[in-house]
Design a protein around this motif. Sequence first.
Motif, PDB file in Angstrom:
ATOM      1  N   VAL A 288      17.472   5.019  -0.888  1.00 45.42           N
ATOM      2  CA  VAL A 288      16.022   5.019  -1.068  1.00 45.42           C
ATOM      3  C   VAL A 288      15.333   5.557   0.175  1.00 45.42           C
ATOM      4  O   VAL A 288      14.395   6.368   0.093  1.00 45.42           O
ATOM      5  CB  VAL A 288      15.528   3.597  -1.399  1.00 45.42           C
ATOM      6  N   ASP A 289      15.798   5.148   1.346  1.00 49.46           N
ATOM      7  CA  ASP A 289      15.189   5.613   2.590  1.00 49.46           C
ATOM      8  C   ASP A 289      15.351   7.118   2.758  1.00 49.46           C
ATOM      9  O   ASP A 289      14.418   7.824   3.162  1.00 49.46           O
ATOM     10  CB  ASP A 289      15.825   4.877   3.776  1.00 49.46           C
ATOM     11  N   TYR A 290      16.539   7.640   2.421  1.00 46.56           N
ATOM     12  CA  TYR A 290      16.774   9.079   2.555  1.00 46.56           C
ATOM     13  C   TYR A 290      15.876   9.853   1.588  1.00 46.56           C
ATOM     14  O   TYR A 290      15.291  10.886   1.961  1.00 46.56           O
ATOM     15  CB  TYR A 290      18.241   9.400   2.268  1.00 46.56           C
ATOM     16  N   MET A 291      15.748   9.373   0.353  1.00 42.13           N
ATOM     17  CA  MET A 291      14.930  10.077  -0.628  1.00 42.13           C
ATOM     18  C   MET A 291      13.467  10.089  -0.211  1.00 42.13           C
ATOM     19  O   MET A 291      12.764  11.092  -0.396  1.00 42.13           O
ATOM     20  CB  MET A 291      15.101   9.452  -2.010  1.00 42.13           C
ATOM     21  N   ARG A 292      12.975   8.996   0.357  1.00 41.11           N
ATOM     22  CA  ARG A 292      11.579   8.968   0.812  1.00 41.11           C
ATOM     23  C   ARG A 292      11.323  10.044   1.873  1.00 41.11           C
ATOM     24  O   ARG A 292      10.257  10.653   1.918  1.00 41.11           O
ATOM     25  CB  ARG A 292      11.249   7.604   1.397  1.00 41.11           C
ATOM     26  N   LYS A 293      12.304  10.288   2.712  1.00 41.41           N
ATOM     27  CA  LYS A 293      12.141  11.227   3.818  1.00 41.41           C
ATOM     28  C   LYS A 293      12.390  12.678   3.413  1.00 41.41           C
ATOM     29  O   LYS A 293      11.878  13.597   4.078  1.00 41.41           O
ATOM     30  CB  LYS A 293      13.088  10.863   4.963  1.00 41.41           C
ATOM     31  N   ASN A 294      13.167  12.902   2.341  1.00 36.78           N
ATOM     32  CA  ASN A 294      13.638  14.265   2.072  1.00 36.78           C
ATOM     33  C   ASN A 294      13.357  14.795   0.674  1.00 36.78           C
ATOM     34  O   ASN A 294      13.293  16.012   0.500  1.00 36.78           O
ATOM     35  CB  ASN A 294      15.155  14.331   2.302  1.00 36.78           C
ATOM     36  N   PHE A 295      13.203  13.948  -0.330  1.00 37.99           N
ATOM     37  CA  PHE A 295      13.094  14.430  -1.699  1.00 37.99           C
ATOM     38  C   PHE A 295      11.657  14.800  -2.049  1.00 37.99           C
ATOM     39  O   PHE A 295      10.711  14.081  -1.718  1.00 37.99           O
ATOM     40  CB  PHE A 295      13.593  13.377  -2.690  1.00 37.99           C
ATOM     41  N   GLY A 296      11.511  15.922  -2.702  1.00 36.41           N
ATOM     42  CA  GLY A 296      10.250  16.341  -3.302  1.00 36.41           C
ATOM     43  C   GLY A 296      10.494  16.697  -4.757  1.00 36.41           C
ATOM     44  O   GLY A 296      11.633  16.952  -5.167  1.00 36.41           O
ATOM     45  N   MET A 297       9.438  16.728  -5.546  1.00 36.51           N
ATOM     46  CA  MET A 297       9.597  16.986  -6.985  1.00 36.51           C
ATOM     47  C   MET A 297       8.607  18.042  -7.458  1.00 36.51           C
ATOM     48  O   MET A 297       7.435  18.039  -7.073  1.00 36.51           O
ATOM     49  CB  MET A 297       9.386  15.688  -7.777  1.00 36.51           C
ATOM     50  N   ILE A 298       9.109  18.970  -8.273  1.00 36.51           N
ATOM     51  CA  ILE A 298       8.283  20.017  -8.874  1.00 36.51           C
ATOM     52  C   ILE A 298       8.243  19.802 -10.385  1.00 36.51           C
ATOM     53  O   ILE A 298       9.278  19.579 -11.020  1.00 36.51           O
ATOM     54  CB  ILE A 298       8.865  21.417  -8.585  1.00 36.51           C
ATOM     55  N   ASN A 299       7.066  19.876 -10.964  1.00 38.17           N
ATOM     56  CA  ASN A 299       6.894  19.875 -12.413  1.00 38.17           C
ATOM     57  C   ASN A 299       6.145  21.148 -12.807  1.00 38.17           C
ATOM     58  O   ASN A 299       5.042  21.401 -12.305  1.00 38.17           O
ATOM     59  CB  ASN A 299       6.092  18.656 -12.873  1.00 38.17           C
ATOM     60  N   ILE A 300       6.747  21.958 -13.674  1.00 37.97           N
ATOM     61  CA  ILE A 300       6.131  23.214 -14.123  1.00 37.97           C
ATOM     62  C   ILE A 300       6.070  23.189 -15.644  1.00 37.97           C
ATOM     63  O   ILE A 300       7.080  22.946 -16.311  1.00 37.97           O
ATOM     64  CB  ILE A 300       6.934  24.433 -13.648  1.00 37.97           C
ATOM     65  N   PHE A 301       4.907  23.466 -16.186  1.00 38.72           N
ATOM     66  CA  PHE A 301       4.753  23.365 -17.646  1.00 38.72           C
ATOM     67  C   PHE A 301       3.614  24.261 -18.123  1.00 38.72           C
ATOM     68  O   PHE A 301       2.684  24.578 -17.369  1.00 38.72           O
ATOM     69  CB  PHE A 301       4.474  21.917 -18.053  1.00 38.72           C
ATOM     70  N   PHE A 302       3.718  24.685 -19.367  1.00 40.41           N
ATOM     71  CA  PHE A 302       2.638  25.422 -20.018  1.00 40.41           C
ATOM     72  C   PHE A 302       1.648  24.410 -20.588  1.00 40.41           C
ATOM     73  O   PHE A 302       2.032  23.468 -21.286  1.00 40.41           O
ATOM     74  CB  PHE A 302       3.174  26.319 -21.131  1.00 40.41           C
ATOM     75  N   SER A 303       0.384  24.627 -20.278  1.00 44.47           N
ATOM     76  CA  SER A 303      -0.645  23.681 -20.719  1.00 44.47           C
ATOM     77  C   SER A 303      -1.112  23.943 -22.139  1.00 44.47           C
ATOM     78  O   SER A 303      -1.701  23.080 -22.779  1.00 44.47           O
ATOM     79  CB  SER A 303      -1.846  23.736 -19.772  1.00 44.47           C
ATOM     80  N   LYS A 304      -0.831  25.155 -22.646  1.00 45.83           N
ATOM     81  CA  LYS A 304      -1.248  25.458 -24.025  1.00 45.83           C
ATOM     82  C   LYS A 304      -0.438  26.636 -24.547  1.00 45.83           C
ATOM     83  O   LYS A 304       0.230  27.316 -23.801  1.00 45.83           O
ATOM     84  CB  LYS A 304      -2.730  25.774 -24.077  1.00 45.83           C
TER      85      LYS A 304
END
Length: 304
Positions: A288-304
Amino acid sequence: MILISGQMLLADYAARHTSFTIDKFFMKTGFDCNDVLKRCTIGGRILDCCANAKPILTNFGKCYILGLQNNAEKWIHRQKESGLNAGIQIILDAQLDEQFVLDFEKGNRSRLLINDYERGFRYFLQKTGTIPNFIGGGFSVSPDTITYTSIRPNRDLILSRNSMVSCWNEYPSEYEMDELDEANDRPYSMANCQSVCKAKHFVEKCRCTPAIHNVASSFPECTPLETYQCIHQLLSNNQSNPPHIEPDCSQCKPDCFSLANQASNSYGNGLSNGALYWLNENNPNWSVDYMRKNFGMINIFFSK
């Protein structure tokens, strides 16, 4: 002095390692796909990121193109419905413990490039064969940050060769095929053509081209010292105000067909406790500590 000493070290190393090239160095020392792309899903369905990723060298270093259209699974090719839940989600690992720090305390006060000020990643939305760093600024995601990129197809721009705005679908006839590297996914576009045009210009003037223009990877590439000397020489010989050292590349016409997407971004700060503990249960190596310091998340989607 830094450029000169660096050139001497490079020349000495290259003399002892005859197969050394700058491109090979960056591709070998850059992160492998599995180091940075940790988890991908489309519509909540798990996808093997790296089976669909291809390494590419850009002015950001070693990057990856995620080419979903080449996958044999049809469900991967397009979003089935609009909205966030049907899009693609990517979890990235910045591996901050692998970053090195310039030693400014010993007089090494060389200027930082703009992309050196930021931790994390930049990502670009592009059509196949487009040069990522030539299509715009892209988007950023930093560790412990979530980005939501909403895409709305805007328009198809179709031009005729007989229209008032001249367009083209092929490289100029004076460009040799081995300079275009079309086998390396570089079909014609105005941006790709201009990069070849500028590379040829610098090779003619300085016998090498700055790395940013060597997209086809088939031109002699300048070292940092040679880049400085080349630009200094061109500026010294240029009488225009302001000085202009690049060609106009007027032979590179706009694409006859282009798809314009309108994208907007929103950001969230911090992965939730629930997400962190769920990811840790799925992979105990991700603390958990490592993920807080290093993980990022991308969400890509078509809105319509």
